[in-house]
Every structure is written in C-alpha cells, then in structure tokens.
Design an enzyme around this catalytic site. Structure first.
Site, PDB file in Angstrom:
ATOM      1  N   ASP A   1       1.482 -13.471   1.935  1.00 36.17           N
ATOM      2  CA  ASP A   1       1.188 -14.773   1.366  1.00 36.17           C
ATOM      3  C   ASP A   1       2.535 -15.405   1.015  1.00 36.17           C
ATOM      4  OD1 ASP A   1      -1.189 -15.979  -1.152  1.00 36.17           O
ATOM      5  OD2 ASP A   1      -0.050 -16.978   0.413  1.00 36.17           O
TER       6      ASP A   1
ATOM      7  N   ASP B   1      -9.255 -11.371   1.997  1.00 32.73           N
ATOM      8  CA  ASP B   1      -8.435 -10.475   1.171  1.00 32.73           C
ATOM      9  C   ASP B   1      -8.870 -10.647  -0.279  1.00 32.73           C
ATOM     10  OD1 ASP B   1      -6.692 -13.077   0.589  1.00 32.73           O
ATOM     11  OD2 ASP B   1      -6.118 -11.521  -0.857  1.00 32.73           O
TER      12      ASP B   1
ATOM     13  N   CYS C   1     -22.463   7.165   1.911  1.00 35.16           N
ATOM     14  CA  CYS C   1     -21.074   6.728   2.170  1.00 35.16           C
ATOM     15  C   CYS C   1     -20.298   7.909   2.726  1.00 35.16           C
ATOM     16  CB  CYS C   1     -20.416   6.228   0.884  1.00 35.16           C
ATOM     17  SG  CYS C   1     -18.684   5.744   1.130  1.00 35.16           S
TER      18      CYS C   1
ATOM     19  N   CYS D   1     -17.008   8.250   2.758  1.00 32.65           N
ATOM     20  CA  CYS D   1     -15.622   8.333   2.287  1.00 32.65           C
ATOM     21  C   CYS D   1     -15.377   9.669   1.591  1.00 32.65           C
ATOM     22  CB  CYS D   1     -15.300   7.157   1.350  1.00 32.65           C
ATOM     23  SG  CYS D   1     -15.716   7.395  -0.382  1.00 32.65           S
TER      24      CYS D   1
ATOM     25  N   CYS E   1     -17.009  10.159  -1.863  1.00 32.42           N
ATOM     26  CA  CYS E   1     -18.459  10.401  -1.839  1.00 32.42           C
ATOM     27  C   CYS E   1     -18.798  11.739  -1.183  1.00 32.42           C
ATOM     28  CB  CYS E   1     -19.160   9.275  -1.099  1.00 32.42           C
ATOM     29  SG  CYS E   1     -19.098   7.718  -2.000  1.00 32.42           S
TER      30      CYS E   1
ATOM     31  N   HIS F   1     -13.007   4.512  -2.360  1.00 34.48           N
ATOM     32  CA  HIS F   1     -14.417   4.246  -2.046  1.00 34.48           C
ATOM     33  C   HIS F   1     -14.669   2.742  -1.909  1.00 34.48           C
ATOM     34  CE1 HIS F   1     -18.749   3.977  -2.121  1.00 34.48           C
ATOM     35  NE2 HIS F   1     -18.619   3.104  -3.126  1.00 34.48           N
TER      36      HIS F   1
HETATM   37  N1  LIG Z   1      -0.903 -19.432  -0.492  1.00 31.82           N
HETATM   38  C1  LIG Z   1      -2.119 -19.423  -1.078  1.00 31.82           C
HETATM   39  N2  LIG Z   1      -2.630 -18.256  -1.532  1.00 31.82           N
HETATM   40  C2  LIG Z   1      -3.849 -18.251  -2.159  1.00 31.82           C
HETATM   41  C3  LIG Z   1      -4.346 -17.045  -2.702  1.00 31.82           C
HETATM   42  C4  LIG Z   1      -5.573 -17.064  -3.358  1.00 31.82           C
HETATM   43  N3  LIG Z   1      -6.247 -16.073  -4.028  1.00 31.82           N
HETATM   44  C5  LIG Z   1      -7.361 -16.682  -4.502  1.00 31.82           C
HETATM   45  N4  LIG Z   1      -8.285 -16.085  -5.247  1.00 31.82           N
HETATM   46  C6  LIG Z   1      -8.087 -14.712  -5.678  1.00 31.82           C
HETATM   47  C7  LIG Z   1      -7.962 -14.734  -7.151  1.00 31.82           C
HETATM   48  C8  LIG Z   1      -8.394 -13.449  -7.750  1.00 31.82           C
HETATM   49  C9  LIG Z   1      -7.565 -12.859  -8.692  1.00 31.82           C
HETATM   50  C10 LIG Z   1      -7.956 -11.665  -9.300  1.00 31.82           C
HETATM   51  C11 LIG Z   1      -9.165 -11.047  -8.949  1.00 31.82           C
HETATM   52  C12 LIG Z   1      -9.562  -9.756  -9.575  1.00 31.82           C
HETATM   53  C13 LIG Z   1     -10.525 -10.003 -10.728  1.00 31.82           C
HETATM   54  O1  LIG Z   1     -11.818 -10.046 -10.229  1.00 31.82           O
HETATM   55  C14 LIG Z   1      -9.978 -11.644  -7.991  1.00 31.82           C
HETATM   56  C15 LIG Z   1      -9.598 -12.864  -7.390  1.00 31.82           C
HETATM   57  N5  LIG Z   1      -7.432 -17.993  -4.160  1.00 31.82           N
HETATM   58  C16 LIG Z   1      -6.321 -18.258  -3.449  1.00 31.82           C
HETATM   59  C17 LIG Z   1      -5.844 -19.451  -2.901  1.00 31.82           C
HETATM   60  C18 LIG Z   1      -4.597 -19.450  -2.269  1.00 31.82           C
HETATM   61  C19 LIG Z   1      -4.023 -20.672  -1.737  1.00 31.82           C
HETATM   62  O2  LIG Z   1      -4.616 -21.763  -1.801  1.00 31.82           O
HETATM   63  N6  LIG Z   1      -2.793 -20.605  -1.171  1.00 31.82           N
END
Ligand SMILES: Nc1nc2cc3nc(NCCc4ccc(CCO)cc4)[nH]c3cc2c(=O)[nH]1
Length: 371
Positions: free
Chosen positions: A92, A265, A303, A305, A308, A334
């Site tokens: 990223d 991701d 599962c 894995c 499990c 897992h």
């Molecule tokens: N360059 C770029 N990278 C991104 C990464 C991102 N990641 C997310 N969401 C994930 C956020 C996220 C953070 C923590 C947890 C664990 C807690 O449940 C889950 C999701 N939205 C996103 C949007 C963008 C984006 O517009 N541009």
C-alpha cells in the site's frame, strides 16, 4: 508478453474466477491477502502461510519507510528475499496509514507531512517518493499515492480530495520506472454515489493493470459501503482485477465477491486471532469465554488447518488465558485458513455456476442461528 495478464476463467452472475499472472507466479482470484504490515504476518512463518493457501502478502510503505527503511530492504534483496516470501507482494502507498497512524501535520498539493508514530520525526510523503519507496521495496503490485478522506467528509471535501488524488495518480504513474511492477489506481469519492462514479470514471482514464476501490471500510455502515462497491464494479472494466481495500469480514467477502471484486486484504483475521477469537461458519467465538475451557472440539469441525487438526478449543482457550504466544499464533493460522477456504469454495462455486447458492448457504449458516 504482459507480466500482469489477467484472464477470466469462469463466471457466475457478477462473480468471476480470474487467473492473474505476476513475475512471482500466477494466482487465482478471488483471493484474500494476509497483511504483513512491517514485512511479517504477525506470528506466522512464511512456510505455514504457503501451506494454508496464502498467495499474495501485503506490506505497508509507511511502516517500512519508518523502519527498517527502503534502502536497507533494497540492499538486502528486496521484500521477497528479505522477508522470505517468494510469492507476489502488494504494497500500500502510505497515504492511508499516515491518516490512521501517523500524526498528520499537513496535507497539500505536494503531498503530506507527518510525524512518525515511532519517534516523532517529521516525514514528507509525495506521490514521487511513495513510488520510489515501493520500487525499492520491490513488491509486484504497488498502489498510487492517494488520500483516503476521513469518514464522514463533506461532499465539498470529498470532491476536492478525489480531484487531488487523480492529480497524484498522474504523478505516481509518471514517477514509475520498473516494468516488473503493476501500478493500481485507487478510486475515491467516499459514500457519495455521484462522486464515487466520477472518481472511478476519471481513474479509468489511466490505462492501468488493476484498480482499487478505496475510501471504504473506514467506519461507514455496510448499508453505505455496499452500494458503492456495486456502483464501482459496474463501472470498472471486466478485464481488469478489482481490489477492495481493507475488507476482510467473511460475510463482506462473500457479498463483495458476488459483486465482482477479485482482491481483498484486512488485518481483521490476524488481529482478532491475536485478541483470542476464532472465525467459524456461524461467526466468531471468543476463546476467552469460560465455556470453551472443557470443549474437546476443534475450533471448527471440518477445518483442515494445523490448529483444528491438532488441538482442542479447551487447549487454545487455556493458551489465550495464559497469554501464551501459541494461542494467538494458532488462532491467526486458523482464521487465515478460514478465509482462504472461503475463497477456495467461492472459486469452486463460480466454476459450477452456482455462486448464488453458495452465498445463500453461507448466509444461512452465518445468520440463520445464534452460536
Ligand atoms: N491507499 C489506500 N489504502 C487504504 C487502506 C484501507 N484500509 C481500509 N480499511 C481497513 C481498516 C481496518 C482497520 C483495522 C481493522 C481491525 C479491527 O477490526 C479492520 C479494518 N480502508 C482503506 C482505504 C484505503 C484507501 O482508500 N487508500
């Protein structure tokens, strides 16, 4: 021949199975990418990630810039050699992590200035610098430097921000020098349908090997997020991979795969694993709950894995309570296997032309009854 060829192998409704060629091997989509923010998927060995079906790993420009630095990673052979993963990597571009982690000091046409969350030093990130860093790290898929607007944002802010992100995309593309890396553009526009469509269409003016749907999974409701995903995949070209950034809950993958998303991701499976929870078809079980201390069953019946196949819920509940490292390691293993099996079963259902039935069966088990 194009080092990043993407061919559709099967369709079922809007869902599709793709074959994506990279300089580090071919991968099948839809796929879930484990997050290795600092060059490591926390607690898991690369060989075990390979064994559970991981295909592409994700790392972050922001974190690797701060530590150990792109020059070191490059001098040590690049991400694949440095981190012992010879399959494809995706990095990223750093913008999002600055917003969510760094202490942002300024954002202007040039780029962003932020304070490191490690030592408070002032750091500048621009499209040119982000691309140079990602080229030094050597990932196969690199992301344009963008701004992910905070949620919620005014339409005025969303519009100005997406227009700047488009100018940054042009600068990212101009700064790119390596033919063995695929640059993805990232569409923005928040949860405003008009601005989402505008950003997606303008991003498409750049002929790129793939497109990311950005600006989502930032706190908006599912009712706000999914119409944007649907709108995006209606506009994005069939022939290119679509990457929905940050989405990783099982039910969200099933819904988004049904809308034609190919790449996902999230830190969710590994983070919730470290916090003591296991993903199961019915949802999630928290092994800190005393009810599991005498439960001889595996985390999930059926599962395949190592966790499990080898241990009981009782043992893993003990590890979690005792704060043994192995607890988080087994749960992370897992949870990632759970998502990889989900995408494997999704690909099989798409090949059978029965993705709708697959999604309905998943939803029945996930939402049909309480755990
Ligand atoms: N360059 C770029 N990278 C991104 C990464 C991102 N990641 C997310 N969401 C994930 C956020 C996220 C953070 C923590 C947890 C664990 C807690 O449940 C889950 C999701 N939205 C996103 C949007 C963008 C984006 O517009 N541009």
């Amino acid at each position: 021949m194009d080092p990043f060829r993407f061919t559709i192998q099967a369709r079922s409704g809007r869902a599709r199975v793709g074959l994506l060629t990279t300089p580090h091997g071919r991968v099948e989509t839809p796929l879930f990418m484990p997050v290795g923010t600092q060059g490591s998927v926390k607690g898991l060995l690369p060989k075990d990630l390979k064994a559970i079906g991981s295909q592409v790993l994700l790392a972050n420009t922001y974190h690797l810039l701060l530590r150990p630095g792109p020059e070191r990673v490059q001098a040590l052979g690049g991400l694949h050699r440095f981190a012992g993963w010879d399959g494809p990597w995706l990095t990223d571009s750093g913008g999002f992590q600055v917003m969510s982690l760094g202490h942002l000091r300024r954002i202007d046409e040039e780029g962003v200035v932020f304070q490191s969350h490690l030592d408070g030093s002032l750091i500048r990130l621009t499209p040119e610098r982000s691309i140079a860093i990602q080229e030094a790290l050597g990932a196969d898929f690199i992301m344009a430097f963008d701004e992910c607007p905070p949620y919620p944002s005014s339409p005025e802010y969303l519009k100005a921000s997406l227009e700047r992100t488009l100018r940054w995309l042009e600068r990212s593309l101009k700064a790119k020098t390596r033919p063995d890396q695929a640059l993805f553009g990232i569409a923005q526009g928040g949860t405003d349908a008009g601005l989402r469509a505008l950003s997606t269409r303008e991003t498409l003016r750049f002929d790129l090997p793939g497109y990311a749907i950005g600006g989502l999974a930032v706190g908006e409701t599912k009712e706000e997020m999914f119409p944007m995903v649907a709108l995006s995949t209606e506009i994005l070209p069939e022939a290119k991979p679509r990457y929905l950034m940050g989405v990783g809950h099982p039910e969200d993958l099933v819904a988004a795969m049904g809308l034609g998303v190919d790449l996902f991701d999230s830190v969710y499976p590994t983070r919730t694993g470290r916090f003591g929870s296991a993903l199961v078809p019915e949802g999630r079980i928290n092994l800190k709950n005393a009810q599991y201390l005498e439960d001889k069953r595996p985390l999930e019946e059926g599962c395949d894995c190592y966790a499990c196949q080898t241990f009981s819920r009782a043992y893993i509940a003990h590890l979690v309570r005792a704060e043994e490292m192995l607890g988080g390691i087994l749960l992370s293993l897992h949870n990632l296997r759970f998502l990889h099996r989900l995408t494997e079963r999704a690909r099989e259902a798409i090949r059978q032309g029965s993705y709708g039935a697959f999604a309905r069966e998943f939803a029945e088990r996930r939402f049909g009854k309480e755990i």
